[in-house]
Design a protein around this motif. Structure first.
Motif, PDB file in Angstrom:
ATOM      1  N   TYR A  84       0.870  -1.183   0.000  1.00  0.00           N
ATOM      2  CA  TYR A  84       0.000   0.000   0.000  1.00  0.00           C
ATOM      3  C   TYR A  84       0.898   1.222   0.000  1.00  0.00           C
ATOM      4  N   GLU A  85       0.698   2.093  -0.971  1.00  0.00           N
ATOM      5  CA  GLU A  85       1.515   3.299  -1.044  1.00  0.00           C
ATOM      6  C   GLU A  85       0.622   4.481  -1.409  1.00  0.00           C
ATOM      7  N   ALA A  86       0.284   5.253  -0.395  1.00  0.00           N
ATOM      8  CA  ALA A  86      -0.530   6.462  -0.575  1.00  0.00           C
ATOM      9  C   ALA A  86       0.295   7.639  -0.056  1.00  0.00           C
ATOM     10  N   THR A  87       1.217   8.098  -0.891  1.00  0.00           N
ATOM     11  CA  THR A  87       2.165   9.126  -0.453  1.00  0.00           C
ATOM     12  C   THR A  87       2.025  10.436  -1.222  1.00  0.00           C
ATOM     13  N   ALA A  91      -3.300  12.053  -0.170  1.00  0.00           N
ATOM     14  CA  ALA A  91      -3.167  11.139   0.973  1.00  0.00           C
ATOM     15  C   ALA A  91      -2.464  11.824   2.142  1.00  0.00           C
ATOM     16  N   ASN A  95      -4.125  12.534   5.814  1.00  0.00           N
ATOM     17  CA  ASN A  95      -3.429  12.106   7.029  1.00  0.00           C
ATOM     18  C   ASN A  95      -3.310  13.270   8.016  1.00  0.00           C
ATOM     19  N   ASP A 152       4.131  -0.844   4.157  1.00  0.00           N
ATOM     20  CA  ASP A 152       3.115   0.003   3.531  1.00  0.00           C
ATOM     21  C   ASP A 152       3.408   1.454   3.906  1.00  0.00           C
ATOM     22  N   ILE A 154       2.093   5.709   3.975  1.00  0.00           N
ATOM     23  CA  ILE A 154       1.114   6.793   3.903  1.00  0.00           C
ATOM     24  C   ILE A 154       1.904   8.088   3.968  1.00  0.00           C
TER      25      ILE A 154
END
Length: 177
Positions: A84-87, A91, A95, A152, A154
């Motif tokens: 999972y990569e929500a960077t 995202a 956060n 993963d 974020i």
């Protein structure tokens, strides 16, 4: 068992952060943890110390928040094997908004005000774990990544720029030698 049979996530990972990122996480994490544990209130009156310690905040920050993220990440890992990569900017913004919303809960939802100190405890403990492990991802997933042996990611606005600067600085100086 040969090395090719060992799961990549089980191998010892090198530190992803340098000394500046480690010190930043220890300082910020310690302050958040201390603030969360004391409820932001330490008073000394007539020789006795009083704090705003709240067991519900501690339980939520140390058990509930990590358990929720662990459950989400575990379920996601079972349904999607990819990292999972929500960077990205969205995202990262989400956060930050979630953190701010949790910390400001006493202002807009007083009955849930315990979540403010709980968030500080959770993020503080996560930062200290990240510092100890050399984990370079966002602290939100530091505990669950450690338990699940995942990586993963974020987006993290606060410490990512420090880590990026330190990587560039080391790269620039290592090229000169």
């Amino acid at each position: 068992m040969t090395e090719t049979n060992i799961n990549q996530s089980e191998k010892a990972r090198p530190r992803q952060i340098g000394s500046i990122g480690t010190v930043a996480r220890v300082l910020i994490g310690s302050l958040m943890l201390l603030y969360g544990l004391t409820g932001g209130r330490v008073e000394v009156t007539q020789g006795s110390v009083q704090t705003g310690f709240d067991p519900l905040s501690v339980g939520t920050g140390v058990v509930v928040f990590p358990a929720l993220l662990l459950a989400w990440q575990w379920i996601r890992a079972r349904t999607a094997k990819t990292r999972y990569e929500a960077t990205g900017p969205l995202a990262t913004t989400i956060n930050i908004v979630v953190f701010i919303a949790l910390v400001l809960t006493p202002r807009y939802a007083p009955p849930l005000s315990f979540t403010s100190n709980a968030a500080l405890l959770f993020y503080g403990a996560s930062m200290l774990l990240a510092a100890a492990r050399g984990y370079g991802g966002c602290e939100v997933l530091a505990i669950s990544n450690w338990i699940l042996r995942r990586d993963d990611q974020i987006g993290c606005l606060v410490l990512s720029p420090i880590d990026d600067y330190e990587r560039r600085f080391k790269s620039t100086h290592s090229d000169r030698h």
